[in-house]
Design an enzyme around this catalytic site. Structure first.
Site, PDB file in Angstrom:
ATOM      1  CE  LYS A 211      -1.600  11.122  -4.187  1.00 24.15           C
ATOM      2  NZ  LYS A 211      -1.552  10.126  -3.109  1.00 24.15           N
TER       3      LYS A 211
ATOM      4  N   GLY B  64       0.572   1.318  -1.223  1.00 20.34           N
ATOM      5  CA  GLY B  64       0.007   0.246  -0.408  1.00 20.34           C
ATOM      6  C   GLY B  64       0.930  -0.928  -0.151  1.00 20.34           C
TER       7      GLY B  64
ATOM      8  CB  ALA C 269       2.831   5.978  -2.465  1.00 18.85           C
ATOM      9  N   GLY C 270       3.919   4.035  -0.132  1.00 16.66           N
ATOM     10  CA  GLY C 270       4.896   2.985   0.133  1.00 16.66           C
ATOM     11  C   GLY C 270       5.494   3.000   1.526  1.00 16.66           C
TER      12      GLY C 270
ATOM     13  CG  ASN D 244      -4.835   6.001   3.459  1.00 23.97           C
ATOM     14  OD1 ASN D 244      -5.239   5.494   4.488  1.00 23.97           O
ATOM     15  ND2 ASN D 244      -5.672   6.306   2.502  1.00 23.97           N
ATOM     16  CB  THR D 245      -1.950   1.509   3.510  1.00 23.58           C
ATOM     17  OG1 THR D 245      -2.658   1.930   2.349  1.00 23.58           O
ATOM     18  CG2 THR D 245      -2.324   0.073   3.816  1.00 23.58           C
TER      19      THR D 245
END
EC number: 2.8.1.10
Lengths: 254, 66
Positions: free
Chosen positions: A96, A157, A183-184, A205-206
């Site tokens: 990535k 995040g 992301a996001g 992830n988050t």
């Protein structure tokens, strides 16, 4: 089915390994998500602190395809070095490319991302390029030969979800390689929405590791992605300005 | 001998090779990658790769991330 380079996946969810409260929760979340791809970072070891957590503690990594990121790199050269380190450890099925150009928004540096992708493709890597939702940059990355483009839904995040569905739709429409929204993502609806817009997969992830119950959220994301995929395949109705009755207007008894 | 180990100057007395250094640091059992003076030393060469005074050694590992 999701095809990236020479690899085929049943799951359309790629999961990060950061910020879990403990290894057991991470393992259970990974299993609940049914992901086949794990993302992680490459770092200098802190030799003077043996308490550092190992993201793969208790995990059988041979069951997964490994997608290290180049996070921390600010130039193409740093990203290439990171990729080579991961490859040397046999920890890199795909790379990535993540070259951050802004400390406040963590948005990627478009020029360095493009350069890093070109260099890594020349080295024979399977390259997944993390990019902003810039339509032209996504096309230029595609033209270099990257194996997937990974536009952010919103900054890393933030959990703000898809803040520019218009751009994302254009990226998807022009895509000749898989589009993984990365992301996001904040909640299952964001993941479902991305898939409904025609994305090929989600990297998050988050949204899972930071959830109140990460294991439950991992399953929710799996189901949301499935729902969005089915919805996209089924084809949604057109939006209309005026109401249209679902029940027949004839045969009223009053 | 004195080397720069992950950015810190260290005196290494008992290790002559990369493999011995990883043992001395008690990280040989962990998944790592070693760079010596900016060049990756593949794992199969750790026992042969000698250390010299002034070397810059980086020991890299993998951490959680997204």
């Amino acid at each position: 089915m999701l095809n990236i380079g020479s690899m085929t996946f049943n799951s359309h969810l790629f999961l990060g390994t950061g910020k879990y409260k403990d290894a057991k929760t991470q393992l259970q979340a990974v299993e609940a998500s049914e992901t086949e791809v794990l993302t992680f970072a490459v770092r200098r070891m802190n030799l003077f602190d043996s308490s550092q957590p190992d993201p793969f503690e208790q995990m059988d990594v041979s069951k997964y395809r490994l997608l290290p990121n180049t996070a921390g790199a600010k130039t193409a050269e740093e990203a290439v070095r990171t990729a080579k380190l991961a490859e040397a450890a046999n920890m890199c099925d795909m790379i990535k490319v993540e070259v951050i150009g802004c400390d406040k928004t963590l948005l990627p540096d478009p020029v360095e991302t493009l350069r890093a992708s070109e260099q890594l493709l020349n080295e024979g890597f399977t390259v997944l390029a993390y990019t902003s939702d810039d339509v032209v940059l996504a096309r230029k990355l595609q033209e270099t030969g990257v194996h997937a483009v990974m536009p952010g839904a919103s900054p890393i995040g933030t959990g703000l979800g898809i803040i520019n569905p218009y751009n994302l739709s254009h990226i998807i429409e022009q895509a000749k390689v898989p589009v993984i929204v990365d992301a996001g993502i904040g909640s299952p609806k964001d993941a479902s929405y991305a898939m409904e817009l025609g994305a090929d997969g989600i990297l998050l992830n988050t949204a899972v590791s930071g959830a109140g119950d990460p294991v439950k959220m991992a399953e929710a994301m799996k189901l949301a992605i499935r729902a969005g995929t089915l919805g996209a395949e089924a084809g949604r109705i057109d939006k209309k300005f005026y109401a249209q009755a679902s029940s027949p207007l004839g045969g009223l008894s009053i | 001998m004195q080397i720069t180990l992950n950015g810190q100057i260290q005196n290494i007395e008992n290790s002559q090779t990369v493999a011995e250094l990883l043992e001395e640091l008690q990280v040989a059992h962990k998944k790592t990658v070693v760079e010596r003076n900016g060049i990756i030393v593949m794992e199969e060469l750790h026992k042969e790769e000698g250390l010299k005074d002034g070397d810059r050694i980086e020991i890299i590992h993998f951490v959680g991330g997204g």
